[in-house]
Structure formats: structure tokens, C-alpha cells
Design a protein around this motif. Structure first.
Motif, PDB file in Angstrom:
ATOM      1  N   GLY A  19       0.811  -1.231   0.032  1.00 21.74           N
ATOM      2  CA  GLY A  19       0.095  -0.041   0.092  1.00 21.74           C
ATOM      3  C   GLY A  19       0.806   1.245   0.101  1.00 21.74           C
ATOM      4  N   SER A  20       1.986   1.172  -0.129  1.00 20.60           N
ATOM      5  CA  SER A  20       2.917   2.258   0.043  1.00 20.60           C
ATOM      6  C   SER A  20       3.796   2.470  -1.326  1.00 20.60           C
ATOM      7  N   LEU A  21       4.067   3.599  -1.850  1.00 20.57           N
ATOM      8  CA  LEU A  21       4.852   3.741  -3.045  1.00 20.57           C
ATOM      9  C   LEU A  21       6.207   4.477  -2.679  1.00 20.57           C
ATOM     10  N   SER A  22       6.446   4.253  -1.399  1.00 22.41           N
ATOM     11  CA  SER A  22       7.591   4.993  -0.645  1.00 22.41           C
ATOM     12  C   SER A  22       8.817   4.082  -1.260  1.00 22.41           C
ATOM     13  N   ARG A  23      10.024   4.781  -1.714  1.00 21.82           N
ATOM     14  CA  ARG A  23      11.216   3.907  -2.060  1.00 21.82           C
ATOM     15  C   ARG A  23      11.781   3.072  -0.920  1.00 21.82           C
ATOM     16  N   ASP A  24      11.366   3.731   0.585  1.00 19.57           N
ATOM     17  CA  ASP A  24      11.894   3.247   1.713  1.00 19.57           C
ATOM     18  C   ASP A  24      10.892   2.522   2.580  1.00 19.57           C
ATOM     19  N   SER A  25       9.881   2.154   1.859  1.00 19.06           N
ATOM     20  CA  SER A  25       8.858   1.602   2.529  1.00 19.06           C
ATOM     21  C   SER A  25       8.923   0.494   3.746  1.00 19.06           C
ATOM     22  N   ILE A  26       8.695   0.632   4.842  1.00 13.25           N
ATOM     23  CA  ILE A  26       8.706  -0.638   5.997  1.00 13.25           C
ATOM     24  C   ILE A  26       7.641  -1.493   5.445  1.00 13.25           C
ATOM     25  N   ASN A  27       6.572  -1.212   4.905  1.00 10.58           N
ATOM     26  CA  ASN A  27       5.670  -2.279   4.489  1.00 10.58           C
ATOM     27  C   ASN A  27       6.023  -3.171   3.390  1.00 10.58           C
ATOM     28  N   ARG A  28       7.038  -2.314   2.355  1.00  3.06           N
ATOM     29  CA  ARG A  28       7.617  -3.365   1.568  1.00  3.06           C
ATOM     30  C   ARG A  28       8.543  -4.432   2.121  1.00  3.06           C
ATOM     31  N   THR A  84      -0.251  -2.921   3.884  1.00  2.43           N
ATOM     32  CA  THR A  84      -0.465  -1.573   3.745  1.00  2.43           C
ATOM     33  C   THR A  84      -0.011  -0.569   5.148  1.00  2.43           C
ATOM     34  N   PRO A  85       0.461   0.461   4.872  1.00  3.08           N
ATOM     35  CA  PRO A  85       0.528   1.479   6.024  1.00  3.08           C
ATOM     36  C   PRO A  85      -1.009   2.006   6.183  1.00  3.08           C
ATOM     37  N   GLU A  86      -1.096   2.801   7.282  1.00  5.56           N
ATOM     38  CA  GLU A  86      -2.306   3.501   7.629  1.00  5.56           C
ATOM     39  C   GLU A  86      -1.685   5.075   7.130  1.00  5.56           C
ATOM     40  N   TYR A  87      -2.919   5.732   6.426  1.00  3.06           N
ATOM     41  CA  TYR A  87      -2.530   7.027   6.164  1.00  3.06           C
ATOM     42  C   TYR A  87      -3.782   7.923   6.942  1.00  3.06           C
ATOM     43  N   ASN A  88      -3.449   8.734   7.922  1.00  5.59           N
ATOM     44  CA  ASN A  88      -4.534   9.479   8.399  1.00  5.59           C
ATOM     45  C   ASN A  88      -5.753   8.868   8.738  1.00  5.59           C
ATOM     46  N   ARG A  89      -5.435   7.520   9.385  1.00  2.00           N
ATOM     47  CA  ARG A  89      -6.547   6.665  10.059  1.00  2.00           C
ATOM     48  C   ARG A  89      -7.561   6.115   8.802  1.00  2.00           C
ATOM     49  N   SER A  90      -6.806   5.954   7.587  1.00  2.00           N
ATOM     50  CA  SER A  90      -7.287   5.178   6.514  1.00  2.00           C
ATOM     51  C   SER A  90      -6.320   4.547   5.611  1.00  2.00           C
ATOM     52  N   ALA A 121       2.318  -2.307   8.673  1.00  2.00           N
ATOM     53  CA  ALA A 121       3.244  -1.977   9.566  1.00  2.00           C
ATOM     54  C   ALA A 121       3.208  -0.449   9.588  1.00  2.00           C
ATOM     55  N   SER A 122       3.431  -0.292  10.883  1.00  2.00           N
ATOM     56  CA  SER A 122       3.656   1.371  11.537  1.00  2.00           C
ATOM     57  C   SER A 122       4.663   1.497  12.279  1.00  2.00           C
ATOM     58  N   ALA A 123       5.209   2.750  12.529  1.00  2.00           N
ATOM     59  CA  ALA A 123       6.110   3.107  13.388  1.00  2.00           C
ATOM     60  C   ALA A 123       5.456   3.341  14.781  1.00  2.00           C
ATOM     61  N   GLY A 124       3.915   3.605  14.607  1.00  2.00           N
ATOM     62  CA  GLY A 124       3.188   3.953  15.682  1.00  2.00           C
ATOM     63  C   GLY A 124       2.636   2.466  16.735  1.00  2.00           C
TER      64      GLY A 124
HETATM   65  C1  FNR Z   1       1.349   8.575   8.170  1.00  2.00           C
HETATM   66  N1  FNR Z   1       1.715   7.877   9.430  1.00  2.00           N
HETATM   67  C2  FNR Z   1       0.958   7.320  10.173  1.00  2.00           C
HETATM   68  N2  FNR Z   1       0.839   6.034  10.830  1.00  2.00           N
HETATM   69  C3  FNR Z   1      -0.062   5.668  11.713  1.00  2.00           C
HETATM   70  O1  FNR Z   1       0.143   4.815  12.240  1.00  2.00           O
HETATM   71  N3  FNR Z   1      -1.179   6.174  11.381  1.00  2.00           N
HETATM   72  C4  FNR Z   1      -1.570   7.121  10.841  1.00  2.00           C
HETATM   73  O2  FNR Z   1      -2.920   7.529  10.588  1.00  2.00           O
HETATM   74  C5  FNR Z   1      -0.524   7.573  10.026  1.00  2.00           C
HETATM   75  N4  FNR Z   1      -1.056   8.749   8.828  1.00  2.00           N
HETATM   76  C6  FNR Z   1       0.201   9.241   8.080  1.00  2.00           C
HETATM   77  C7  FNR Z   1      -0.112   9.891   6.952  1.00  2.00           C
HETATM   78  C8  FNR Z   1       0.857  10.102   5.934  1.00  2.00           C
HETATM   79  C9  FNR Z   1       0.361  10.920   4.824  1.00  2.00           C
HETATM   80  C10 FNR Z   1       2.134   9.598   6.249  1.00  2.00           C
HETATM   81  C11 FNR Z   1       3.086   9.937   5.115  1.00  2.00           C
HETATM   82  C12 FNR Z   1       2.337   8.772   7.222  1.00  2.00           C
HETATM   83  C13 FNR Z   1       3.124   7.045   9.558  1.00  2.00           C
HETATM   84  C14 FNR Z   1       3.518   5.789   8.869  1.00  2.00           C
HETATM   85  O3  FNR Z   1       3.001   4.870   9.524  1.00  2.00           O
HETATM   86  C15 FNR Z   1       4.748   5.953   8.510  1.00  2.00           C
HETATM   87  O4  FNR Z   1       5.205   7.018   7.596  1.00  2.00           O
HETATM   88  C16 FNR Z   1       5.169   4.500   7.704  1.00  2.00           C
HETATM   89  O5  FNR Z   1       6.713   4.408   7.511  1.00  2.00           O
HETATM   90  C17 FNR Z   1       4.479   4.339   6.340  1.00  2.00           C
HETATM   91  O6  FNR Z   1       4.880   3.185   5.961  1.00  2.00           O
HETATM   92  P1  FNR Z   1       5.793   3.133   4.577  1.00  2.00           P
HETATM   93  O7  FNR Z   1       5.621   3.933   3.608  1.00  2.00           O
HETATM   94  O8  FNR Z   1       6.973   3.305   5.233  1.00  2.00           O
HETATM   95  O9  FNR Z   1       5.538   1.509   4.410  1.00  2.00           O
END
Ligand code: FNR
Length: 197
Positions: A19-28, A84-90, A121-124
């Protein structure tokens, strides 16, 4: 009407979508670790979607080739794993866009009845739990078969996945191995009652 039922004995083709297009994605990195931990009966292949334009219904009359290819890639899989990561609770907009492309034109929803699982995966601390609920709502509407247990919310800490792609914490490694085994079992169950056509 004759219906051709595709045989679905293992090994299964499992598409995974990061779910992440980031080069350094932790989800990748998590996805790659899962590939290494998956049972031999699962053949994992990434489904990419980064080149899809933003969907709107004007495309329905003449779907672009990139979207046809994306749908064909999903269609070819026995099951799909979302990492997939979570972005802004979605979920990230790019992932939602890809799901929308797969769901249209009306009546040609490529997700219907597909066995799926999700992990993130999330750092949170709550590791994508809210984002996954959002994904579940969308997939439910699209008639997707979802593995609901075990759930997998990965709190990604520095060094959890080593440079060699291996999971360094034994309890997490075993949890992820079990998760993939459960997904294999779930896929086999779904394909038994909902054969692919
Ligand atoms: C985040 N991040 C995040 N983390 C989380 O636990 N809940 C959230 O709602 C959000 N929201 C959010 C929005 C946006 C626009 C970004 C860029 C980031 C932090 C996110 O978990 C963190 O950047 C991860 O590293 C994203 O995953 P990838 O891209 O590294 O796979």
C-alpha cells in the motif's frame, strides 16, 4: 450456460499489494519478509499499481491498457494479500485508487469473491489497526472474502527486519509464519466453496 471451473489445487498464486509507493517503505520490507516466511504452497507475486492514473468514471467507456493490465493481474491470482500502511486513519489514496480501478466498470468487479488477507506496519503503537478497518469496509462492499483472524498489526521498530530481509525477533517471526499459514488455509477453504470461474 456452461461454466468452466478453474482447478485450484496448491500451489496457489498469491498476489501481494504493497500500500506504499515509498522507496523506503517499511511495508515493502514487511512484504518481502512475508514472502520468505510463506509456506511452499504459496507462490507470491507483487501486483504493482503505481502507474495507474487517478480513476474517474469517464474511463469506464474505454479502460486504459494500464488499468486492464492491473485487473488482469488481480484476476490471475488465487488470492490477494494487502500489506499497507495507515494514512490519516485510513488507507493511502494510491491504494484506494487501485481498488477503485479494479472495481469498475460496473459489473466487472475483479475483487468479487477473491480470498484476501491484510497486514500492515507502522512506527506507531497501534500499527495500522484503524487503517485496516477502513480497508475492511471497502472490501466488504466489493464482495471480497476476508480473513478476519488472525489480525496482524505490526509495530515496526528499528532492526525488526534485518538487512538480509529476515525478521530478527523470534516471536514476531513465528507470528508472521503462522499468519501466512492461516492465510493459506483460508484461501484453500474459500476456493473450495467459491471456485474460480
Ligand atoms: C502517516 N503515518 C501514520 N501512521 C499511523 O500509524 N497512523 C496514521 O494515521 C498515519 N498517517 C500518516 C499519514 C501520512 C500522509 C504519512 C506520510 C504517514 C506514519 C506511517 O505509519 C509511516 O510513515 C510509515 O513508515 C508508512 O509506511 P511505509 O510507507 O514506510 O510503508
Amino acid at each position: 450456460m456452461q461454466i468452466d471451473i478453474i482447478e485450484h489445487e496448491p500451489p496457489y498464486r498469491i498476489g501481494y499489494i504493497v500500500g506504499s509507493l515509498s522507496r523506503d517503505s517499511i511495508n515493502r520490507r514487511l512484504a518481502e519478509a512475508l514472502v520468505a516466511l510463506a509456506p511452499a504452497e504459496m507462490q507470491l507475486e507483487e501486483i504493482s499499481y503505481g502507474d495507474l492514473p487517478l480513476y474517474n468514471r469517464d474511463f469506464d467507456a474505454d479502460y486504459p491498457q494500464v488499468a486492464r493490465d492491473f485487473k488482469a493481474a488481480v484476476e490471475a491470482m488465487d488470492a490477494v494479500l494487502f500489506v499497507t500502511p495507515e494514512y490519516n486513519r485510513s488507507i493511502p489514496g494510491a491504494l484506494k485508487n487501485a481498488i477503485d480501478w479494479g472495481s469498475r466498470p460496473w459489473g466487472q468487479n475483479v475483487w468479487a469473491n477473491k480470498p484476501t488477507a491484510m497486514i500492515g506496519a507502522s512506527a506507531g503503537q497501534i500499527g495500522t489497526a484503524v487503517g485496516q478497518q477502513s480497508l475492511r469496509a471497502t472490501l466488504a462492499f466489493l464482495d471480497v472474502r476476508q480473513m478476519t483472524s488472525p489480525e496482524a498489526y505490526i509495530h515496526f521498530t528499528e532492526g525488526l527486519v534485518g538487512d538480509d530481509g529476515a525478521v530478527t525477533v523470534e516471536s514476531t517471526r513465528e507470528f508472521l509464519r503462522t499468519f501466512m499459514q492461516e492465510f493459506l488455509d483460508f484461501t484453500a477453504r474459500v476456493l473450495t466453496v467459491v471456485p474460480r470461474h
